[in-house]
Design a protein around this motif. Sequence first.
Motif, PDB file in Angstrom:
ATOM      1  N   SER A  47       0.795  -1.219   0.000  1.00 23.37           N
ATOM      2  CA  SER A  47       0.000   0.000   0.000  1.00 23.37           C
ATOM      3  C   SER A  47       0.831   1.274   0.000  1.00 23.37           C
ATOM      4  O   SER A  47       0.403   2.289  -0.526  1.00 23.37           O
ATOM      5  CB  SER A  47      -0.928   0.019   1.223  1.00 23.37           C
ATOM      6  OG  SER A  47      -0.173   0.099   2.413  1.00 23.37           O
ATOM      7  N   THR A 155      -1.311   6.428   6.658  1.00 24.54           N
ATOM      8  CA  THR A 155      -2.178   5.399   6.093  1.00 24.54           C
ATOM      9  C   THR A 155      -1.393   4.212   5.548  1.00 24.54           C
ATOM     10  O   THR A 155      -1.578   3.789   4.412  1.00 24.54           O
ATOM     11  CB  THR A 155      -3.062   5.999   4.977  1.00 24.54           C
ATOM     12  OG1 THR A 155      -3.375   7.345   5.291  1.00 24.54           O
ATOM     13  CG2 THR A 155      -4.368   5.236   4.886  1.00 24.54           C
ATOM     14  N   TYR A 157      -1.599   1.360   7.100  1.00 26.14           N
ATOM     15  CA  TYR A 157      -2.453   0.243   7.497  1.00 26.14           C
ATOM     16  C   TYR A 157      -1.771  -0.738   8.449  1.00 26.14           C
ATOM     17  O   TYR A 157      -2.344  -1.770   8.778  1.00 26.14           O
ATOM     18  CB  TYR A 157      -2.979  -0.549   6.274  1.00 26.14           C
ATOM     19  CG  TYR A 157      -3.998   0.209   5.456  1.00 26.14           C
ATOM     20  CD1 TYR A 157      -3.596   1.082   4.448  1.00 26.14           C
ATOM     21  CD2 TYR A 157      -5.363   0.053   5.683  1.00 26.14           C
ATOM     22  CE1 TYR A 157      -4.530   1.787   3.707  1.00 26.14           C
ATOM     23  CE2 TYR A 157      -6.297   0.754   4.932  1.00 26.14           C
ATOM     24  CZ  TYR A 157      -5.879   1.620   3.947  1.00 26.14           C
ATOM     25  OH  TYR A 157      -6.798   2.316   3.202  1.00 26.14           O
ATOM     26  N   GLY A 176     -13.599   5.251   6.497  1.00 28.05           N
ATOM     27  CA  GLY A 176     -13.385   6.182   5.408  1.00 28.05           C
ATOM     28  C   GLY A 176     -12.651   5.623   4.218  1.00 28.05           C
ATOM     29  O   GLY A 176     -12.301   4.451   4.143  1.00 28.05           O
ATOM     30  N   SER A 177     -12.441   6.486   3.250  1.00 28.80           N
ATOM     31  CA  SER A 177     -11.770   6.100   2.014  1.00 28.80           C
ATOM     32  C   SER A 177     -11.011   7.298   1.493  1.00 28.80           C
ATOM     33  O   SER A 177     -10.918   8.333   2.160  1.00 28.80           O
ATOM     34  CB  SER A 177     -12.789   5.631   0.983  1.00 28.80           C
ATOM     35  OG  SER A 177     -13.620   6.715   0.593  1.00 28.80           O
ATOM     36  N   ARG A 178     -10.460   7.155   0.293  1.00 29.85           N
ATOM     37  CA  ARG A 178      -9.644   8.181  -0.375  1.00 29.85           C
ATOM     38  C   ARG A 178      -8.652   8.762   0.614  1.00 29.85           C
ATOM     39  O   ARG A 178      -8.085   8.043   1.419  1.00 29.85           O
ATOM     40  CB  ARG A 178     -10.535   9.232  -1.046  1.00 29.85           C
ATOM     41  CG  ARG A 178     -11.504   9.914  -0.098  1.00 29.85           C
ATOM     42  CD  ARG A 178     -12.308  11.012  -0.729  1.00 29.85           C
ATOM     43  NE  ARG A 178     -11.441  12.052  -1.237  1.00 29.85           N
ATOM     44  CZ  ARG A 178     -11.890  13.183  -1.747  1.00 29.85           C
ATOM     45  NH1 ARG A 178     -13.181  13.403  -1.829  1.00 29.85           N
ATOM     46  NH2 ARG A 178     -11.070  14.083  -2.198  1.00 29.85           N
ATOM     47  N   ASP A 179      -8.398  10.071   0.558  1.00 29.94           N
ATOM     48  CA  ASP A 179      -7.386  10.611   1.472  1.00 29.94           C
ATOM     49  C   ASP A 179      -8.002  11.002   2.808  1.00 29.94           C
ATOM     50  O   ASP A 179      -7.508  11.891   3.487  1.00 29.94           O
ATOM     51  CB  ASP A 179      -6.642  11.786   0.829  1.00 29.94           C
ATOM     52  CG  ASP A 179      -7.576  12.942   0.457  1.00 29.94           C
ATOM     53  OD1 ASP A 179      -7.062  14.037   0.164  1.00 29.94           O
ATOM     54  OD2 ASP A 179      -8.789  12.727   0.448  1.00 29.94           O
ATOM     55  N   ARG A 180      -9.087  10.318   3.147  1.00 29.86           N
ATOM     56  CA  ARG A 180      -9.741  10.567   4.438  1.00 29.86           C
ATOM     57  C   ARG A 180      -9.935   9.240   5.153  1.00 29.86           C
ATOM     58  O   ARG A 180     -11.046   8.858   5.499  1.00 29.86           O
ATOM     59  CB  ARG A 180     -11.084  11.246   4.232  1.00 29.86           C
ATOM     60  CG  ARG A 180     -10.946  12.580   3.571  1.00 29.86           C
ATOM     61  CD  ARG A 180     -12.281  13.225   3.311  1.00 29.86           C
ATOM     62  NE  ARG A 180     -12.152  14.324   2.381  1.00 29.86           N
ATOM     63  CZ  ARG A 180     -13.147  14.849   1.707  1.00 29.86           C
ATOM     64  NH1 ARG A 180     -14.366  14.354   1.862  1.00 29.86           N
ATOM     65  NH2 ARG A 180     -12.948  15.853   0.889  1.00 29.86           N
ATOM     66  N   VAL A 181      -8.817   8.548   5.359  1.00 28.28           N
ATOM     67  CA  VAL A 181      -8.883   7.253   6.043  1.00 28.28           C
ATOM     68  C   VAL A 181      -8.500   7.469   7.496  1.00 28.28           C
ATOM     69  O   VAL A 181      -7.512   8.152   7.791  1.00 28.28           O
ATOM     70  CB  VAL A 181      -7.929   6.240   5.378  1.00 28.28           C
ATOM     71  CG1 VAL A 181      -7.851   4.953   6.182  1.00 28.28           C
ATOM     72  CG2 VAL A 181      -8.411   5.938   3.980  1.00 28.28           C
TER      73      VAL A 181
ATOM     74  N   ASN C 188     -11.200  -2.663  -1.020  1.00 30.99           N
ATOM     75  CA  ASN C 188      -9.852  -2.441  -1.517  1.00 30.99           C
ATOM     76  C   ASN C 188      -9.540  -3.534  -2.520  1.00 30.99           C
ATOM     77  O   ASN C 188      -9.928  -4.677  -2.327  1.00 30.99           O
ATOM     78  CB  ASN C 188      -8.822  -2.516  -0.378  1.00 30.99           C
ATOM     79  CG  ASN C 188      -8.958  -1.371   0.603  1.00 30.99           C
ATOM     80  OD1 ASN C 188      -8.875  -1.544   1.798  1.00 30.99           O
ATOM     81  ND2 ASN C 188      -9.170  -0.184   0.073  1.00 30.99           N
ATOM     82  N   SER C 342     -11.056   7.344  -5.207  1.00 31.40           N
ATOM     83  CA  SER C 342      -9.907   6.555  -4.789  1.00 31.40           C
ATOM     84  C   SER C 342     -10.260   5.759  -3.539  1.00 31.40           C
ATOM     85  O   SER C 342     -10.945   6.260  -2.660  1.00 31.40           O
ATOM     86  CB  SER C 342      -8.740   7.494  -4.493  1.00 31.40           C
ATOM     87  OG  SER C 342      -7.699   6.806  -3.852  1.00 31.40           O
ATOM     88  N   CYS C 343      -9.809   4.510  -3.451  1.00 32.04           N
ATOM     89  CA  CYS C 343     -10.193   3.714  -2.284  1.00 32.04           C
ATOM     90  C   CYS C 343      -9.345   4.060  -1.077  1.00 32.04           C
ATOM     91  O   CYS C 343      -9.722   3.754   0.044  1.00 32.04           O
ATOM     92  CB  CYS C 343     -10.081   2.220  -2.586  1.00 32.04           C
ATOM     93  SG  CYS C 343      -8.401   1.580  -2.559  1.00 32.04           S
ATOM     94  N   GLY C 344      -8.178   4.676  -1.311  1.00 29.84           N
ATOM     95  CA  GLY C 344      -7.356   5.102  -0.193  1.00 29.84           C
ATOM     96  C   GLY C 344      -6.360   4.080   0.290  1.00 29.84           C
ATOM     97  O   GLY C 344      -5.825   4.200   1.386  1.00 29.84           O
ATOM     98  N   PHE C 345      -6.091   3.061  -0.528  1.00 34.71           N
ATOM     99  CA  PHE C 345      -5.154   2.049  -0.070  1.00 34.71           C
ATOM    100  C   PHE C 345      -3.700   2.446  -0.330  1.00 34.71           C
ATOM    101  O   PHE C 345      -2.867   2.360   0.562  1.00 34.71           O
ATOM    102  CB  PHE C 345      -5.469   0.713  -0.748  1.00 34.71           C
ATOM    103  CG  PHE C 345      -4.717  -0.443  -0.180  1.00 34.71           C
ATOM    104  CD1 PHE C 345      -3.840  -1.162  -0.973  1.00 34.71           C
ATOM    105  CD2 PHE C 345      -4.872  -0.822   1.136  1.00 34.71           C
ATOM    106  CE1 PHE C 345      -3.130  -2.235  -0.455  1.00 34.71           C
ATOM    107  CE2 PHE C 345      -4.166  -1.880   1.668  1.00 34.71           C
ATOM    108  CZ  PHE C 345      -3.302  -2.593   0.866  1.00 34.71           C
ATOM    109  N   ARG C 350      -4.048   7.842  -3.473  1.00 32.04           N
ATOM    110  CA  ARG C 350      -4.775   8.429  -2.350  1.00 32.04           C
ATOM    111  C   ARG C 350      -4.439   9.895  -2.181  1.00 32.04           C
ATOM    112  O   ARG C 350      -5.297  10.757  -2.096  1.00 32.04           O
ATOM    113  CB  ARG C 350      -4.430   7.651  -1.079  1.00 32.04           C
ATOM    114  CG  ARG C 350      -5.109   8.139   0.164  1.00 32.04           C
ATOM    115  CD  ARG C 350      -4.678   7.340   1.367  1.00 32.04           C
ATOM    116  NE  ARG C 350      -3.278   7.549   1.689  1.00 32.04           N
ATOM    117  CZ  ARG C 350      -2.364   6.602   1.753  1.00 32.04           C
ATOM    118  NH1 ARG C 350      -2.678   5.345   1.524  1.00 32.04           N
ATOM    119  NH2 ARG C 350      -1.121   6.890   2.065  1.00 32.04           N
TER     120      ARG C 350
END
Lengths: 780, 172, 422
Positions: A47, A155, A157, A176-181, C188, C342-345, C350
């Motif tokens: 990631s 991020t 993970y 959340g998703s995108r740049d808001r995780v 994801n 974007s999924c943010g992975f 991201r």
Amino acid sequence: MSELVKISIDGQEYQVPAGANLLQVCLDLGLMVPHFCYHEALGPAGSCRLCAAMVAPSAEKPAQLVMTCMTKVSEGMVVKIQDPYAKDFRRGVIEYLMLNHPHDCPVCDEGGECMLQDMTVLSEHIHRRSRFPKRTWRNQYLGPLIHHEMNRCITCYRCVRFYREYALGKDLGVFGSRDRVYFGRVKDGVLESEFAGNLVDVCPTGVFTNKRFREVYSRPWDLHTARAICVHCSIGCNLLPGGRHRTLRRIKPHPHKELNRFFICDRGRYGGEYVNLYPRQTRPTIAGTEVGFREAIHHAATQLRGIVEQHGTKAIVALGSSRASLETNAALNLLFKALGAEPQIVYYDSDEEYAAVRLAASLTTSRAITVPTLVEMEKCDFVLSIGGDLTGEAPMFDLSVRQAIRAGAAFFVISPRAGKLDEFARSVLRVRPDALAQAVEKILQALSNPAETIAPEIADIVQALRSAKKPLFLCSAIHGDVALIKATYDLAKAAHQENRPCFLAYYYPAANSVGVALANDSLEPTKALDLLRTGTAKAVIAVEHDLATFFGNLENAKGILEKCAFSMIVSSVDSIPPDMATVWLPASPHYLTSGKFVNYEGRVQHSEGLSLATPLTDGPADLLLSLIEDLGKSALLEQAQYSDIFAVAAEQNVELDELTAKDGGIFIRGQLRPTDLMRDSSPSLPKREMIRWDIIQTFGSEELSALAPPIAELAAPARIEMHPDDMAQQNIAEGDFVPVPDTPSMKLKVVPNPNLARGTFAVPRLPAHVASQVPVEVQA
Amino acid sequence: MIRDLLTGLQITAKYIFRRPITFEYPEEKPIIPPRWRGRIVLTSDPDGEERCVACYLCQAVCPVQCIDLQATHRPDGRRVAAKFDINFARCIFCGFCEEACPTYAIQLTPDFEMSATERSSLLYHKEDLQISGTGKHPEYSFWKVSGVAIGGKDKGQGLNEEPPTNYRSNMP
Amino acid sequence: MSEKVLLKNIDPKNPQPVTFEQYVKNGGYEGARIALSKTPLEVQQIVKDSGLRGRGGAGFPTGLKWSFVPMDYQGQKYLICNCDEMEPGTFKDRALVYGDPHQLIEGMLIAAYAMQMTKGFIFIRYEYKKGAEILDRAIAEAEQHGWLGKNIQGSGFDFHLETHLSAGRYICGEETALLNSLEGKRANPRSKPPFPQIRGFLGQPTIVNNVETLCNIPHILAKGPEWYKKLGLNGNAGTKLMGASGRVKTPGLWELPMGTPLSVLLNEYAGGPSREFPFKAVIPGALSTPIFTPEQFDTPMDFDSVAKAGSRLGTACVIVFDEGDCMVAATANIMKFYARESCGFCTPCREGMQWIYDTVCAIRDGQGQPSDMQVLDDLSRHIAHTFCAFAPGAQDPFLSAITKFRHEFEEHIAKRTCSIAK
């Protein structure tokens, strides 16, 4: 010996294991490829995209930018880490991570050991080109151990991969998703996993930091460190305590290839704080009056010599300690010899503990059983946990069993009370504490008589055991059940086959239980009590052993000590008022003193002490040695050998003397014969209608860590648990205060627990000095 | 030989009529440039709060280890130095600490009048070092650009920050 | 006029879907009957021979994809129809599902039989809720008539089909993210290998096919691969649903022979420019493909020709811009979509997408700086190296925009205003 392949990295050729992870190979070779999401224990995620390098499958084929953590090495692979395109890409990745990263370094606890700082420098990202605003987050309260600062998150993970996938926790997750995780709990609250502290190490930035360290912060480069052995259970995980000036500041794991590779439990991480608070009385006392060390030691030596001369060689009884080092216990034994007295040393608090621990330790150290390392446990495909709660009694066993469960192992539990691992068990056998050995014997019989029909409640255990390739038995030696120790040994022996060896690990009450079990002069507790009550023994010496716990409670201890002609307490923890004894000698605590400890495998490890500028410099061993010198018997010290005091092979004396913290420990060749101990009649427990079960809690049951404020805060309150049906039968309602059957003066609140065996009442085991501080309502 | 003597006397004579560079201190004070590395102070930010965030960088970079500090947190969330000692008997006034400081807190001032009669009085504590002014950088306030929330500056209220994101929203 | 195959039952003026009776009357389920009379491998060979290529955007030969599924696998295998049509500009699957649901069901039945999969899902985007209801009713009808469920038409083959409504994010259209979402996990993507054909849904062999791909299957079986091969132009097989939206007079959806030139689509079917400005740019394969400028408008709309011309056929639903459109504003609009979805992975997608969007917006609004172009250039290279194909899909229109229309960006930066949009 795995196959090797030849690959080239930046023009240099290397021979590496075939199919290995390319990033791990580079790191092992000392080639620092920047990375974040890859962790040796958690595996790759792919990631962060930072570990990019140009890789071609062979010299003729074109190179492509690949993530080295997702690539396996193959013959002829050409790897270019320093390729300009790869370098620019890595610089770009850091730049993107920095877009939202706050300007926190000066006030961030991670600085100095921050992976983001290191990787940023490695990737040569220097200038911020973005003029756009940074995203911000609100933090959560996650308990007294972990501080949360989400702004700093990159991020990767890693936190949820550790918490959810590795440790199988449930209450930390991703939003959340995108740049808001966002990584956090559903609601603010204490993180439930006992391994949550590892988030501090696993997080590459300062999102999760050690909340206790935050209050006494020091940059890591200023910390004095030493490789120490954890003292809070019998596993013997390796730690790296860090101290500065006069105080211990924080504890980190120290990797050990076979035990704790990267992680430790929260008890070990946060339990060491007590060393800054204890002992509270830091100057010796004689009859309550403060004196200097020389005076106190001389007085004690004189008094003890006088007692032996006056009352004979059996006049002194001592309490040794299974949470103190081999050196401390050896020094105590030598003290008796220096006094010309017969060593009468008790290490345990009950005859049951004495018998059970010694039997289990003899089986372990004589190699009658095959004890697995933590790493070996993770690879087992059948795990049977017997007679205890892994999470509270040997927390890192819990984490290793979770890894086996992740790999598909068949997990079974035989226990009077549900534990946290029960949810992963294929089946759970809930039996009374006095029926545990019977349950194991039933399985043994079924195994030995394949033709007979198996009782339904053990059917799946027996079937799984028959087809298992790597079975593992984990048996608690903490509850004093000798019959269970023997039955489990018999079961493991019966299940053991030539091509299918069985692992069996006992786990013990304290860090050095196996060590003191090997002591040649070990007295049964009731015999020691007799000596004191009949007046044969006139003096008591307690070394790192709480007298209130040994005698049952503070009043009993006081009574006995008052009757003694002389008493001395040598301890790093003044758990009872020091003026109750004639002489009080405060000792420097564990982590600040060196010593050897023998863990559940029979592995001796040297724990190195931190040298901090504390008021106390001598550990308990040194104080006892000073006493021996004062008696003029220093010659004894020169001649003393480990094999004189402990049942170890004589050839090991030199090895033990030369053992340092650098080695991974050496295995002790114990000379205690299990057959001798099995012949001893196990103390027969009277049949009772309601039988007691001690709940060993992760937080609060272990004596030393219970004195650390954050651990005390997390300890579940004192209570009595009963099965709702038993409560109904005895007309007890939830919330009633009932007397604890064996200490009727103490009344505790009743809490129903349907996951408790019938006919059992469960009470958390608390150290006596902690129990006395627990607010319990004593109804008039 | 006489010639050498006369040459020497000639040189001496030349200097008799030159203006001496000695000036009469302490009646006359020298003019010290503003960047002269003298006594160390801990400055405050434009809002009057102390700037030092106890990051330990000055302590780390000091070549003679004359700085010793301990970080703590104030109830409002600001990280400050609970203890900040500089041993001026060791300090060599190199200015590395000023260069390392990320908040412009520690600065060297053009003051050299620090004589003491006892060595122990050369150990300056935080109260001896802290000044209420901003020193050389009158505009800078670290807490305005840091992401940490402190009393008076919540999350999202720093310079160039978005308000806190709602992580529970399902809106893209 | 070209032969209508996929849209033949659909009456554009009738909002109701084709019923089971109508479908059968028009020759429906004939392909299924033929398939069930052959062996599964024979059916796979027919599909291979037909030259059918995936209609989801990648254009991978369908028969070849099916052959990767291990036929000797003992456990459960899955067939999944990817109806998560969220590519901006694409609306072809919607027409098929809302108009002729049985065509899709029959296609899935044949496909499942060919690969011996007894369970199928139609993964349908949340916004097509009505389509899911239409499919549910059609599935019930098919079950009633013995075309789904146990022992289909007495052949001994079972096939259970159900719809699954997605939670509504574009990334679910990515095959492996779809599998994760269907399993109830975060959407994801997964890394490949292992490929879904070997380890897919719940770790079992899985095939994910697009709606249009599956809708072709009944006709291939009914009329034979040779007939299908002749439907296209210049050696291309089959028909293609082609759409046009944007600055065209008659935006819509048509079924045309594979290989129809883009100019024919734009002028004959879409009616030419809708405003007084001539065409400026066309994104040929819906959003995630490189942009065509007028010199490429003669390109035949088939996989290989479009690829040779520097783009991708994708879904063949074109988005059209004219000279009155500012490409900087268009890029901003495009990147807003990618940044949001974007999924943010992984990091470049991201964080990078949002930076691209902010920068392009700044340029569009006259707040651009000369150094911004270097930032965009770096980003356009870096978003190719991500965990899945989403960011490379964003790279296609973005990179061609800043390459082919760089002068517009530079003009916005220099003039600090937009002088192009009309």
